[in-house]
Write a protein that holds these residues in place. Structure first.
Motif, PDB file in Angstrom:
ATOM      1  N   ALA A 172       0.834  -1.198   0.000  1.00  0.00           N
ATOM      2  CA  ALA A 172       0.000   0.000   0.000  1.00  0.00           C
ATOM      3  C   ALA A 172       0.866   1.245   0.000  1.00  0.00           C
ATOM      4  N   VAL A 173       0.254   2.332  -0.456  1.00  0.00           N
ATOM      5  CA  VAL A 173       0.845   3.662  -0.288  1.00  0.00           C
ATOM      6  C   VAL A 173       0.044   4.353   0.811  1.00  0.00           C
ATOM      7  N   TYR A 174       0.749   4.973   1.748  1.00  0.00           N
ATOM      8  CA  TYR A 174       0.112   5.649   2.874  1.00  0.00           C
ATOM      9  C   TYR A 174       0.247   7.161   2.687  1.00  0.00           C
ATOM     10  N   LEU A 175      -0.880   7.858   2.663  1.00  0.00           N
ATOM     11  CA  LEU A 175      -0.889   9.308   2.528  1.00  0.00           C
ATOM     12  C   LEU A 175      -0.754   9.951   3.902  1.00  0.00           C
ATOM     13  N   ASP A 176      -0.030  11.047   3.956  1.00  0.00           N
ATOM     14  CA  ASP A 176       0.138  11.815   5.189  1.00  0.00           C
ATOM     15  C   ASP A 176      -0.980  12.851   5.249  1.00  0.00           C
ATOM     16  N   ALA A 177      -2.034  12.541   5.995  1.00  0.00           N
ATOM     17  CA  ALA A 177      -3.229  13.387   6.007  1.00  0.00           C
ATOM     18  C   ALA A 177      -2.989  14.719   6.698  1.00  0.00           C
ATOM     19  N   GLU A 178      -2.104  14.775   7.671  1.00  0.00           N
ATOM     20  CA  GLU A 178      -1.844  16.035   8.366  1.00  0.00           C
ATOM     21  C   GLU A 178      -1.250  17.073   7.424  1.00  0.00           C
ATOM     22  N   ARG A 179      -0.374  16.625   6.552  1.00  0.00           N
ATOM     23  CA  ARG A 179       0.202  17.553   5.573  1.00  0.00           C
ATOM     24  C   ARG A 179      -0.743  17.787   4.394  1.00  0.00           C
ATOM     25  N   ALA A 180      -1.522  16.785   4.054  1.00  0.00           N
ATOM     26  CA  ALA A 180      -2.449  16.945   2.938  1.00  0.00           C
ATOM     27  C   ALA A 180      -3.570  17.922   3.273  1.00  0.00           C
ATOM     28  N   LEU A 181      -4.044  17.870   4.531  1.00  0.00           N
ATOM     29  CA  LEU A 181      -5.141  18.735   4.971  1.00  0.00           C
ATOM     30  C   LEU A 181      -4.711  19.499   6.221  1.00  0.00           C
ATOM     31  N   PRO A 182      -3.815  20.476   6.079  1.00  0.00           N
ATOM     32  CA  PRO A 182      -3.251  21.154   7.257  1.00  0.00           C
ATOM     33  C   PRO A 182      -4.255  21.987   8.042  1.00  0.00           C
ATOM     34  N   ASP A 183      -5.382  22.356   7.434  1.00  0.00           N
ATOM     35  CA  ASP A 183      -6.370  23.179   8.132  1.00  0.00           C
ATOM     36  C   ASP A 183      -7.358  22.360   8.954  1.00  0.00           C
TER      37      ASP A 183
ATOM     38  N   LEU B 281      -4.386   3.434 -11.582  1.00  0.00           N
ATOM     39  CA  LEU B 281      -3.423   4.168 -10.764  1.00  0.00           C
ATOM     40  C   LEU B 281      -3.440   5.656 -11.115  1.00  0.00           C
ATOM     41  N   GLU B 282      -3.515   5.963 -12.401  1.00  0.00           N
ATOM     42  CA  GLU B 282      -3.555   7.362 -12.828  1.00  0.00           C
ATOM     43  C   GLU B 282      -4.792   8.060 -12.280  1.00  0.00           C
ATOM     44  N   HIS B 283      -5.919   7.356 -12.267  1.00  0.00           N
ATOM     45  CA  HIS B 283      -7.141   7.957 -11.720  1.00  0.00           C
ATOM     46  C   HIS B 283      -6.977   8.259 -10.230  1.00  0.00           C
ATOM     47  N   VAL B 284      -6.343   7.369  -9.502  1.00  0.00           N
ATOM     48  CA  VAL B 284      -6.107   7.593  -8.073  1.00  0.00           C
ATOM     49  C   VAL B 284      -5.240   8.824  -7.865  1.00  0.00           C
ATOM     50  N   VAL B 285      -4.187   8.962  -8.655  1.00  0.00           N
ATOM     51  CA  VAL B 285      -3.293  10.118  -8.539  1.00  0.00           C
ATOM     52  C   VAL B 285      -4.046  11.411  -8.853  1.00  0.00           C
ATOM     53  N   GLU B 286      -4.804  11.404  -9.933  1.00  0.00           N
ATOM     54  CA  GLU B 286      -5.569  12.601 -10.311  1.00  0.00           C
ATOM     55  C   GLU B 286      -6.585  12.964  -9.231  1.00  0.00           C
ATOM     56  N   THR B 287      -7.195  11.970  -8.640  1.00  0.00           N
ATOM     57  CA  THR B 287      -8.177  12.214  -7.576  1.00  0.00           C
ATOM     58  C   THR B 287      -7.525  12.858  -6.365  1.00  0.00           C
ATOM     59  N   ALA B 288      -6.408  12.288  -5.909  1.00  0.00           N
ATOM     60  CA  ALA B 288      -5.723  12.839  -4.734  1.00  0.00           C
ATOM     61  C   ALA B 288      -5.237  14.260  -4.994  1.00  0.00           C
ATOM     62  N   ALA B 289      -4.693  14.502  -6.180  1.00  0.00           N
ATOM     63  CA  ALA B 289      -4.214  15.843  -6.513  1.00  0.00           C
ATOM     64  C   ALA B 289      -5.367  16.842  -6.536  1.00  0.00           C
ATOM     65  N   ALA B 290      -6.533  16.429  -7.033  1.00  0.00           N
ATOM     66  CA  ALA B 290      -7.694  17.320  -7.083  1.00  0.00           C
ATOM     67  C   ALA B 290      -8.185  17.672  -5.681  1.00  0.00           C
ATOM     68  N   VAL B 291      -8.135  16.725  -4.750  1.00  0.00           N
ATOM     69  CA  VAL B 291      -8.521  17.013  -3.371  1.00  0.00           C
ATOM     70  C   VAL B 291      -7.598  18.063  -2.770  1.00  0.00           C
ATOM     71  N   LEU B 292      -6.298  17.934  -3.026  1.00  0.00           N
ATOM     72  CA  LEU B 292      -5.350  18.904  -2.488  1.00  0.00           C
ATOM     73  C   LEU B 292      -5.574  20.297  -3.056  1.00  0.00           C
TER      74      LEU B 292
END
Length: 446
Positions: A340-351, A405-416
């Motif tokens: 798995a890849v683990y996202l760092d949510a504290e840095r992704a959503l600092p607010d 995989l590309e869809h997952v990357v695009e999705t995460a980038a759009a959330v940020l």
């Protein structure tokens, strides 16, 4: 690069955004309550969600469904002996069934059980039997940016200090989770396995390896640990388990099966007791909650899991997802683990403040944005634990392709890109056992 040819296809569809938002509300902002048809790319877990090989399907056709003395059990036992080095095997319906059988025998009221990091069901089983599950990760393991080849290791000195504080007799077992799922899927070195074996001898404790991802761990050992670069993966996989007294195994991971698990032990007395407990909770000791066809599929899967071609493809796909997320500016835990890849949510959503569950908030936003389902492994899943706010994107084995995989990357980038408008969540209701609350708790936006 080794690749696979698809022999079966399952249609999937991305629901319109308005429908995804409705499904999220109906699920109480807990993605465990989403229907499978609501999800476009499902990275909730790699447990039992992978694609079996044609050889596994062929084995299923020959499955022996005898209640007692099944030929399929004999095939499974032979595979466990050959691949993992244990001859005494008690099958169970899945990994948590194995935990129930083994920890129900080893752990009692007032006991203390150290682990490099307990996963949710492991923690719950130890606690359910009256024990205190204590995490003993190495320094830097909780830092997503820290360097380290084996950040999944157990800190043996921490366990030694713990034994001095609580009395060694209260430590019936030491558990090593391989790879360390709760700590971003980080691997464990063979040297650390040997150190843990020596410590268990000192404390007269049973040394248990949670071997769910033992094959992926062997892949990292060959890459990163001195003296293993030229060793066959199957040989490394066997050696790293050779120091343990017992294994708990979910065959839904590195057994490459859709269901099943087992306990494996060396001691004959513990084996007899495990079989009796399994009869009560799982089934007769030659099927243990599994159909014969499922045992046959797992026997093949265990052997496939330690092949060079499979592991290169498996770990390589996870690495590619991590690299693409990193290149897109999505903060991830490094180095990337094996499943798995683990996202760092504290840095992704600092607010989003810690009390508003930034990890679970990110999980919901990934689904809202692109129908991607992951799982939170931070303060929501592990209440009270001092750990990073992580979101796990676990890749099912041999299932998704580069387009997914590309869809997952695009999705995460759009959330940020729109993170400034994201506020967080609060709990509406939760079960009595808070160790398992992330499976069924309901939340709402703050």
């Amino acid at each position: 690069m080794f690749s696979y040819k698809s022999s079966m296809a399952t249609p999937i569809r991305l629901l319109p955004r308005e429908q995804r938002e409705g499904r999220l509300r109906e699920a109480g902002y807990n993605v465990f309550d989403l229907g499978a048809d609501d999800v476009f790319v499902d990275l909730l877990t790699d447990s039992g969600t992978g694609t079996m090989s044609d050889a596994q399907w062929a084995a299923m056709v020959r499955g022996d469904e005898a209640y007692a003395g099944s030929r399929s059990f004999e095939r499974l036992r032979a595979a466990v002996s050959e691949v993992m080095g244990f001859d005494r095997v008690v099958p169970t319906h899945q990994g948590r069934g194995a935990e129930n059988v083994l920890y129900g025998l080893l752990v009692g009221e007032g006991d203390v059980v150290p682990n490099n990091t307990h996963f949710d069901t492991t923690r719950a089983h130890v606690a359910e039997n009256g024990g205190d599950p204590v995490d003993c990760p190495v320094e830097g393991a909780d830092d997503p940016d820290a360097e380290g080849a084996f950040k999944g290791n157990l800190d043996v000195e921490t366990v030694r200090t713990l034994a001095e504080d609580v009395d060694a007799e209260r430590i019936p077992a030491i558990v090593l989770t391989m790879t360390n799922n709760s700590m971003a899927g980080q691997p464990v070195s063979v040297a650390n396995v040997e150190e843990t074996r020596a410590l268990a001898n000192e404390l007269d404790a049973t040394f248990v390896i949670d071997a769910c991802r033992f094959a992926e761990n062997a892949h990292f050992v060959r890459r990163r640990e001195d003296g293993y670069a030229d060793r066959p993966l199957a040989e490394i996989a066997h050696e790293q388990l050779s120091h343990a007294d017992a294994l708990v195994m979910s065959g839904k991971k590195d057994g490459l099966a859709n269901v099943g698990g087992f306990v494996a032990v060396r001691d004959s007395d513990l084996f007899d007791r495990a079989k009796q407990r399994a009869i009560l909770y799982e089934g007769f000791p030659t099927y243990g909650g599994m159909a014969g066809r499922d045992m046959a599929a797992m026997a093949v899967g265990l052997r496939e899991a330690v092949t060079e071609e499979y592991l290169e493809a498996r770990v390589g796909q996870v690495e590619r997802l991590g690299e693409r997320l990193y290149e897109a500016g999505v903060p991830i835990y490094t180095p990337v683990g094996g499943h798995a890849v683990y996202l760092d949510a504290e840095r992704a959503l600092p607010d989003v403040p810690p009390k508003a569950f930034p990890g679970q908030t990110l999980v919901c936003e990934l689904y809202r944005e692109g129908g991607v389902r992951g799982v939170e492994l931070g303060s929501f899943a592990f209440p009270g634990a001092d750990r990073p706010e992580l979101v796990r994107l676990a890749l099912p084995r041999r299932t998704y392709h580069d387009e997914h995989l590309e869809h997952v990357v695009e999705t995460a980038a759009a959330v940020l890109e729109r993170r400034e408008g994201i506020d967080g969540l609060e709990i509406v209701s939760e079960p009595e056992n808070e160790s398992l609350r992330h499976f069924s708790a309901e939340l709402r936006p703050r």
